[in-house]
Scaffold this motif. Structure first.
Motif: not given
Ligand code: PLP
Length: 918
Positions: A485, A681-682, A703-704
């Motif tokens: 990320n 997180e997803s 998101s992850d």
């Protein structure tokens, strides 16, 4: 699985939409299913019982294609409706003729070359030529085709007038041909540009509405690509400007034109993305037409390639040290004629050097190379781009040398490419190696968790060394496809050290810019977003607020908290890309992309020196030309190619993971297998699920902490009893001619690329099925003992795996102090130049004995087993029991830096003591 896909072995009934990863495949399959149905009808009498069923199926297919076809110029809605009426009127022969034509033109791409007559008797040309069968010369002469999206809600007569008005502007001297596609709303426009890869320009007109009436989920979910943008909050007068801005976000390479009935003052100052031109409520179609052509021409332009072609046509006498130039040394030869025959004349006609004059110089570009680099910067979202003709290995060393001064601290992922380790040696960096999370089950590493990076930075801060921390260097994505990320990593690191420089090794990620999902995790895009966000007034508020909240917080809290960077943080980002690995470029063609706020003020001169240090004075011009052309390609069809590549990889994942025979011996590793749960997180663990179909990868990509590049498919092959390397060389390569380049103890990696087709995927599946069948037969006939031996082999590959060791530490002789881990790799590297400082210990006996006796054994060399291909020991590193155990368990044939006849090269205790003392 596509309906007539070879690996299915059967032709199932209509698949549900959830079976499709991509709407493009869905469209292609629906059309061929329609052809099947109408062909069947033609052979049945109208009263035949089967005819009713088939006609119903054809109706369903028309129904299913309806919401799809509005986004494409060919065959076009008028023709589509006409075919539908032919079905209603049971005019089956004409219908079958038209549908067959459409399908063939869609598959061959013939609609791009000329008008395809769909009615019988319209044309004597029965055969629609196949693009693939045309000679390269014929294709090169052809005018390229594209589609233009017109966004306006209007009635039929008005639409007809609009189309006709644009069509009237066509001129024989136009360099391109285009066809319009008309959609009514902002949402439809977004769906259109994310679905129809033929679109090169979008004309946003004042009458557009907001919502799409389309309810087909595979299309409407494309709207997720705009992130958390609240479209419902838009006022109608904002639809046009907002659409231009969103186009720049999801497909920045496209040209947007805004036609507005509002005043200049109203429009000025609004964010219009990359809108090329605003027209003030005029229907000047010629002006629009010329602008559209000019926009595409600007992307098609290849300054250096064009100059090189021109140069090759000039008659020149060569009195220069380049005998191969113009092929003279070959045509005169009695012995190497075959080289000329093999390569053809152009490659030699274009062989030149900057010192022979006429063309620009890579080392001091002022002309066409400079321009080509500027165009590449635009295409890849950089502020500056530099071409390199010696691969990313060189790019990495250039960037490190340009930015890192001797003694600067650099944080590096330990399993990075060897060019970085050598770069550290050359620059004299103090290196902090960061550990990636291990994937012991598959003998490979993942990537470095953000918590580990923050922890190391906070330790350095506590030791008062933060001012010397210069750079964070990470590999994105990793060879195995783990993707960071990027924006979040930079944001949180800048919160600790606001002027940290980032080098993202994107050797495997040049293509990512051209897929909207992938783009958000590229260094250049993340840098751009970060800079924009830091400038916004909210950035200061958020930072001040967090500063108050975190007052007195300890490291544990800081590591857990999502840190906010100060608004004064500098965005200093570099990315190195092996263009040749994932896009069209000759081998070693690479690029360095820069978005560094301080480049001009602080780095430019040092960068120039570093570039000079590592760049040959005889760079290969063919490579430079290929980079120029590769850039043209991605700006015009990168989106299509990347879309196709991901589709191919996805159908490969699906086919392998649903085939009962393949499941016995193989397993496609999912995101869940390669990324521990705490970094997802997803909650998405697999991109395909046989019950639920495809998950929208956008969710996890937004998101992850880590995601998986779906275009790389890691296959666990331990179940076959062969290790990864044997499977690669003896089975895939020797028996089936399939090439791959990465294996682990029990896996092989299949990389798709922008040239991968559905048929090549189908071939691979066929091969895997063949291997599984052979294994089935073999085990069927095997004796009990043979079966036990097989099971033992499988267990040793799948269960008895040596744990992957962490980086141990640099020996104290190469460290400034015990409180932080950075080490002087350069000192260790050069200490080993003196043979007298080194000794050899054999792996099985003396190293083990030395460790057991409590002696610190320190490596004098890089030790790089292949696979995994990165150093498990670097000069100056203490050999731990875990590393030794790992090395002894390795059964790979190549360990660079290790000589089995001599043993491990280590420093003598005396040399270490002398170095520490002095
Ligand atoms: C992560 C990474 N960086 C850099 C390189 C070197 O790239 P090149 O082959 O273009 O020199 C490689 C090569 O495999 C790599 O895997």
């Amino acid at each position: 699985m596509p309906e007539d896909h070879p690996e299915s072995g059967r032709r199932p009934a209509m698949h549900s939409v959830s079976d499709y990863y991509s709407a493009v495949q869905l469209r292609a399959d629906r059309w061929s299913a329609l052809r099947g149905a109408v062909d069947g009808l033609m052979h049945l009498g109208p009263d035949d019982a089967g005819a009713v069923k088939l006609a119903r199926r054809a109706e369903e297919l028309f129904e299913a294609l309806g919401p799809i076809e509005i986004y494409w110029a060919f065959p076009g809605l008028a023709a589509f409706d006409h075919m539908r009426r032919q079905l209603d009127h049971r005019n089956w022969e004409d219908l079958a003729f038209s549908v067959r034509r459409v399908v063939r033109a869609l598959t061959s791409g013939a609609y791009r070359r000329r008008t395809i007559p769909l009615a019988r008797g319209d044309s004597d040309a029965e055969d629609i030529e196949d693009e693939a069968t045309l000679s390269p010369e014929a294709r090169a002469l052809d005018r390229p085709y594209f589609e233009v999206l017109l966004v306006d809600e209007m009635g039929e007569p008005q639409e007809r007038w609009l189309r006709a008005s644009l069509a009237r502007m066509r001129r024989t001297e136009d360099a391109f041909v285009y066809e319009p596609v008309v959609v009514p709303s902002l949402e439809d426009a977004l769906i259109g540009i994310l679905f129809n890869h033929n679109i090169q320009a979008v004309v946003v007109r004042p009458g557009l509405s907001l919502k799409s009436r389309n309810t087909l989920e595979i299309l409407t979910k494309l709207l997720n690509r705009i992130g958390d943008e609240d479209l419902a909050a838009l006022a109608p007068e904002d639809y046009g400007p907002s659409l231009c801005r969103l186009i720049a976000r999801v497909r920045p390479e496209l040209d947007a034109y805004l036609i507005t009935d509002r005043s200049v003052e109203d429009i000025a100052g609004r964010d219009l993305g990359g809108c090329r031109r605003v027209f003030y409520n005029q229907e000047d179609f010629l002006e629009l037409h010329l602008n559209i052509l000019r926009g595409v021409a600007a992307r098609q332009k290849t300054p250096f390639f064009t100059a090189l072609k021109e140069y090759s046509k000039q008659p020149t006498g060569v009195f220069h040290a380049l005998p191969i130039s113009r092929g003279k040394s070959i045509s005169k030869s009695h012995w190497i004629q075959d080289m000329g025959a093999f390569y053809g004349p152009n490659i030699f006609l274009a062989e030149t050097s900057s010192t022979s004059g006429g063309l620009d110089s890579l080392l001091e570009p002022h002309g066409t190379i400079k321009e080509a680099q500027e165009l590449a910067a635009r295409a890849f979202g950089a502020k500056q781009t530099f071409f390199a003709t010696n691969g990313t290995s060189t790019c990495n060393k250039i960037v490190v040398q340009a930015l890192v001064r001797p003694g600067d601290i650099v944080l590096v992922d330990r399993d990075c490419h060897k060019s970085h380790h050598y770069g550290m040696v050359l620059a004299g960096a103090q290196v902090v190696y960061l550990d990636s999370y291990p994937l012991n089950e598959y003998s490979m590493y993942g990537a470095v968790p953000l918590a580990e990076i923050k922890q190391q930075m906070l330790r350095l801060k506590a030791a008062g060394k933060l001012d010397r921390v210069r750079m964070l260097l990470l590999t994105n994505c990793t060879f195995d496809g783990v993707v960071y990320n990027v924006e979040r990593v930079m944001e949180e690191c800048l919160a600790i050290k606001p002027d940290l420089v980032f080098l993202w090794d994107e050797a495997w990620f040049a293509f990512a810019r051209f897929g909207p999902t992938y783009r958000q995790r590229t260094a250049m895009n993340a840098a751009k977003n970060l800079r924009r966000r830091l400038r916004a007034p909210e950035a200061a508020k958020a930072w001040e607020q967090q500063q108050k909240e975190l007052e007195g917080a300890d490291d544990a809290v800081l590591i857990k908290t999502r840190l906010v960077p100060p608004p004064t943080a500098r965005v200093r980002v570099y990315a190195t890309q092996s263009t040749h690995k994932t896009l069209t470029a000759l081998r070693q063609g690479s690029m360095i992309h820069v978005r560094d706020q301080d480049f001009k003020g602080e780095v430019e001169q040092a960068f120039h020196e570093a570039y000079m240090t590592h760049t040959s004075t005889s760079p290969n011009y063919q490579i430079i030309a290929s980079l120029d052309v590769g850039r043209r390609q991605v700006e015009l069809e990168g989106f299509e190619f990347v879309q196709r590549q991901v589709e191919a990889a996805m159908s490969m994942r699906r086919a392998i993971s649903t085939h009962p025979l393949l499941q016995k011996y193989f397993k496609v590793l999912t995101a869940g297998d390669m990324i521990p749960e705490k970094y997802r997180e997803s909650g998405i663990s697999s991109y395909y699920d046989s019950e639920q179909g495809w998950s929208d990868i956008w969710d996890c990509w937004a998101s992850d902490e880590f995601v998986l590049d779906a275009s790389r498919v890691t296959l666990s092959v331990g179940g076959t009893g062969w290790d990864g390397d044997t499977f690669k060389t003896e089975i895939l390569m020797d028996k089936y001619g399939i090439q791959i380049n990465k294996t682990s103890r029990n896996t092989v990696l299949f990389m798709t690329n922008i040239g991968t087709t559905r048929s090549s995927v189908a071939y691979l599946i066929e091969v895997l099925v063949g291997i599984a069948r052979e294994l089935d037969d073999l085990l069927d006939d095997a004796s009990a003992m043979e079966k036990r031996a097989f099971e033992r082999r499988v267990k040793s590959l799948m269960v008895d795996l040596p744990p992957l060791p962490d980086f141990s530490r640099f020996h104290d002789a190469f460290r400034a102090g015990p409180e932080t881990p950075e080490g002087d790799i350069r000192a260790a590297f050069f200490l080993a130049y003196d043979e007298g400082n080194c000794d050899y210990l054999d792996l099985d006996g003396s190293v083990k004995a030395a460790l057991e006796s409590g002696r610190e054994v320190v490596s004098a060399s890089f030790i790089i087993p292949y696979p995994p291909g990165f150093p498990i020991l670097v000069p100056g590193q203490v050999i731990s029991a875990e590393i030794l155990a790992f090395m002894r368990a390795l059964d790979v044939s190549e360990i660079h830096g290790y000589r089995p006849d001599l043993g491990l090269r280590v420093f003598t205790d005396e040399a270490l003591a002398r170095h520490a003392g002095g």
